[in-house]
Design a protein around this motif. Sequence first.
Motif, PDB file in Angstrom:
ATOM      1  N   TYR A   1       0.836  -1.200   0.000  1.00 44.36           N
ATOM      2  CA  TYR A   1       0.000   0.000   0.000  1.00 44.36           C
ATOM      3  C   TYR A   1       0.871   1.249   0.000  1.00 44.36           C
ATOM      4  O   TYR A   1       0.659   2.176  -0.774  1.00 44.36           O
ATOM      5  N   ASN A   2       1.889   1.260   0.884  1.00 42.74           N
ATOM      6  CA  ASN A   2       2.762   2.431   1.004  1.00 42.74           C
ATOM      7  C   ASN A   2       3.522   2.719  -0.290  1.00 42.74           C
ATOM      8  O   ASN A   2       3.716   3.884  -0.648  1.00 42.74           O
ATOM      9  N   THR A   3       3.949   1.686  -0.980  1.00 41.13           N
ATOM     10  CA  THR A   3       4.669   1.885  -2.240  1.00 41.13           C
ATOM     11  C   THR A   3       3.764   2.499  -3.292  1.00 41.13           C
ATOM     12  O   THR A   3       4.155   3.451  -3.976  1.00 41.13           O
ATOM     13  N   VAL A   4       2.539   1.979  -3.426  1.00 36.18           N
ATOM     14  CA  VAL A   4       1.611   2.541  -4.405  1.00 36.18           C
ATOM     15  C   VAL A   4       1.266   3.976  -4.036  1.00 36.18           C
ATOM     16  O   VAL A   4       1.245   4.862  -4.895  1.00 36.18           O
ATOM     17  N   TYR A   5       1.045   4.245  -2.751  1.00 36.22           N
ATOM     18  CA  TYR A   5       0.739   5.611  -2.305  1.00 36.22           C
ATOM     19  C   TYR A   5       1.894   6.553  -2.649  1.00 36.22           C
ATOM     20  O   TYR A   5       1.679   7.661  -3.128  1.00 36.22           O
ATOM     21  N   ARG A   6       3.123   6.096  -2.426  1.00 39.19           N
ATOM     22  CA  ARG A   6       4.301   6.923  -2.750  1.00 39.19           C
ATOM     23  C   ARG A   6       4.393   7.188  -4.250  1.00 39.19           C
ATOM     24  O   ARG A   6       4.677   8.308  -4.684  1.00 39.19           O
ATOM     25  N   LEU A   7       4.136   6.168  -5.070  1.00 36.20           N
ATOM     26  CA  LEU A   7       4.177   6.336  -6.528  1.00 36.20           C
ATOM     27  C   LEU A   7       3.112   7.327  -7.002  1.00 36.20           C
ATOM     28  O   LEU A   7       3.345   8.099  -7.929  1.00 36.20           O
ATOM     29  N   VAL A   8       1.956   7.314  -6.357  1.00 32.03           N
ATOM     30  CA  VAL A   8       0.906   8.282  -6.682  1.00 32.03           C
ATOM     31  C   VAL A   8       1.326   9.678  -6.215  1.00 32.03           C
ATOM     32  O   VAL A   8       1.204  10.658  -6.942  1.00 32.03           O
ATOM     33  N   SER A   9       1.840   9.764  -4.995  1.00 30.44           N
ATOM     34  CA  SER A   9       2.229  11.058  -4.415  1.00 30.44           C
ATOM     35  C   SER A   9       3.322  11.753  -5.212  1.00 30.44           C
ATOM     36  O   SER A   9       3.301  12.979  -5.357  1.00 30.44           O
TER      37      SER A   9
ATOM     38  N   GLY B   1       3.850  11.336  -8.391  1.00 25.77           N
ATOM     39  CA  GLY B   1       3.440  11.534  -9.776  1.00 25.77           C
ATOM     40  C   GLY B   1       3.849  10.444 -10.743  1.00 25.77           C
ATOM     41  O   GLY B   1       3.593  10.551 -11.938  1.00 25.77           O
ATOM     42  N   THR B   2       4.463   9.388 -10.255  1.00 25.91           N
ATOM     43  CA  THR B   2       4.849   8.286 -11.134  1.00 25.91           C
ATOM     44  C   THR B   2       3.622   7.587 -11.697  1.00 25.91           C
ATOM     45  O   THR B   2       3.599   7.192 -12.856  1.00 25.91           O
ATOM     46  N   ILE B   3       2.601   7.434 -10.851  1.00 26.35           N
ATOM     47  CA  ILE B   3       1.312   6.897 -11.291  1.00 26.35           C
ATOM     48  C   ILE B   3       0.304   8.034 -11.191  1.00 26.35           C
ATOM     49  O   ILE B   3       0.130   8.622 -10.117  1.00 26.35           O
ATOM     50  N   ASN B   4      -0.338   8.366 -12.300  1.00 24.59           N
ATOM     51  CA  ASN B   4      -1.349   9.421 -12.296  1.00 24.59           C
ATOM     52  C   ASN B   4      -2.597   8.947 -11.572  1.00 24.59           C
ATOM     53  O   ASN B   4      -3.026   7.807 -11.755  1.00 24.59           O
ATOM     54  N   ALA B   5      -3.172   9.822 -10.759  1.00 22.46           N
ATOM     55  CA  ALA B   5      -4.377   9.493 -10.008  1.00 22.46           C
ATOM     56  C   ALA B   5      -5.195  10.759  -9.797  1.00 22.46           C
ATOM     57  O   ALA B   5      -4.704  11.872 -10.008  1.00 22.46           O
ATOM     58  N   VAL B   6      -6.440  10.575  -9.405  1.00 20.85           N
ATOM     59  CA  VAL B   6      -7.318  11.698  -9.084  1.00 20.85           C
ATOM     60  C   VAL B   6      -7.895  11.475  -7.698  1.00 20.85           C
ATOM     61  O   VAL B   6      -8.015  10.341  -7.235  1.00 20.85           O
ATOM     62  N   LYS B   7      -8.236  12.568  -7.048  1.00 22.07           N
ATOM     63  CA  LYS B   7      -8.872  12.489  -5.748  1.00 22.07           C
ATOM     64  C   LYS B   7     -10.348  12.787  -5.943  1.00 22.07           C
ATOM     65  O   LYS B   7     -10.715  13.840  -6.455  1.00 22.07           O
ATOM     66  N   ILE B   8     -11.194  11.853  -5.546  1.00 24.03           N
ATOM     67  CA  ILE B   8     -12.636  11.994  -5.694  1.00 24.03           C
ATOM     68  C   ILE B   8     -13.252  11.851  -4.308  1.00 24.03           C
ATOM     69  O   ILE B   8     -13.220  10.769  -3.718  1.00 24.03           O
ATOM     70  N   GLY B   9     -13.786  12.952  -3.801  1.00 25.38           N
ATOM     71  CA  GLY B   9     -14.437  12.914  -2.501  1.00 25.38           C
ATOM     72  C   GLY B   9     -13.566  12.382  -1.384  1.00 25.38           C
ATOM     73  O   GLY B   9     -14.034  11.636  -0.545  1.00 25.38           O
ATOM     74  N   GLY B  10     -12.316  12.718  -1.381  1.00 22.34           N
ATOM     75  CA  GLY B  10     -11.405  12.279  -0.338  1.00 22.34           C
ATOM     76  C   GLY B  10     -10.750  10.931  -0.594  1.00 22.34           C
ATOM     77  O   GLY B  10      -9.905  10.492   0.176  1.00 22.34           O
ATOM     78  N   SER B  11     -11.139  10.248  -1.666  1.00 18.51           N
ATOM     79  CA  SER B  11     -10.550   8.958  -2.019  1.00 18.51           C
ATOM     80  C   SER B  11      -9.679   9.108  -3.256  1.00 18.51           C
ATOM     81  O   SER B  11     -10.052   9.791  -4.201  1.00 18.51           O
ATOM     82  N   ILE B  12      -8.539   8.462  -3.236  1.00 18.88           N
ATOM     83  CA  ILE B  12      -7.652   8.475  -4.396  1.00 18.88           C
ATOM     84  C   ILE B  12      -8.073   7.342  -5.324  1.00 18.88           C
ATOM     85  O   ILE B  12      -8.251   6.206  -4.887  1.00 18.88           O
ATOM     86  N   ARG B  13      -8.216   7.668  -6.608  1.00 18.62           N
ATOM     87  CA  ARG B  13      -8.591   6.671  -7.612  1.00 18.62           C
ATOM     88  C   ARG B  13      -7.574   6.700  -8.748  1.00 18.62           C
ATOM     89  O   ARG B  13      -7.144   7.754  -9.200  1.00 18.62           O
ATOM     90  N   ILE B  14      -7.218   5.506  -9.211  1.00 18.68           N
ATOM     91  CA  ILE B  14      -6.238   5.342 -10.275  1.00 18.68           C
ATOM     92  C   ILE B  14      -6.943   4.680 -11.449  1.00 18.68           C
ATOM     93  O   ILE B  14      -7.569   3.635 -11.291  1.00 18.68           O
ATOM     94  N   SER B  15      -6.839   5.286 -12.623  1.00 24.23           N
ATOM     95  CA  SER B  15      -7.515   4.722 -13.792  1.00 24.23           C
ATOM     96  C   SER B  15      -6.783   3.484 -14.299  1.00 24.23           C
ATOM     97  O   SER B  15      -5.581   3.300 -14.065  1.00 24.23           O
TER      98      SER B  15
END
Length: 60
Positions: free
Chosen positions: A18-26, A28-42
């Motif tokens: 979980y921490n690795t994916v969160y770091r990759l999102v944080s 910018g390595t993996i693009n993600a969007v925040k929707i209503g307080g939740s991070i979503r990855i396409s």
Amino acid sequence: MEKMFSIKEAKEILGLSYNTVYRLVSNGTINAVKIGGSIRISQAALRKFIFEDTLGGKSQ
């Protein structure tokens, strides 16, 4: 509309923690969007990470 994954779902798909994916999102390595307080990855962002942003086993 394409499928969107939570960090928990993405970690299962990628086989990472979980921490690795969160770091990759944080960072910018993996693009993600925040929707209503939740991070979503396409699905496309995961595909891009897997096929373009990883070294694919090549040595440096």
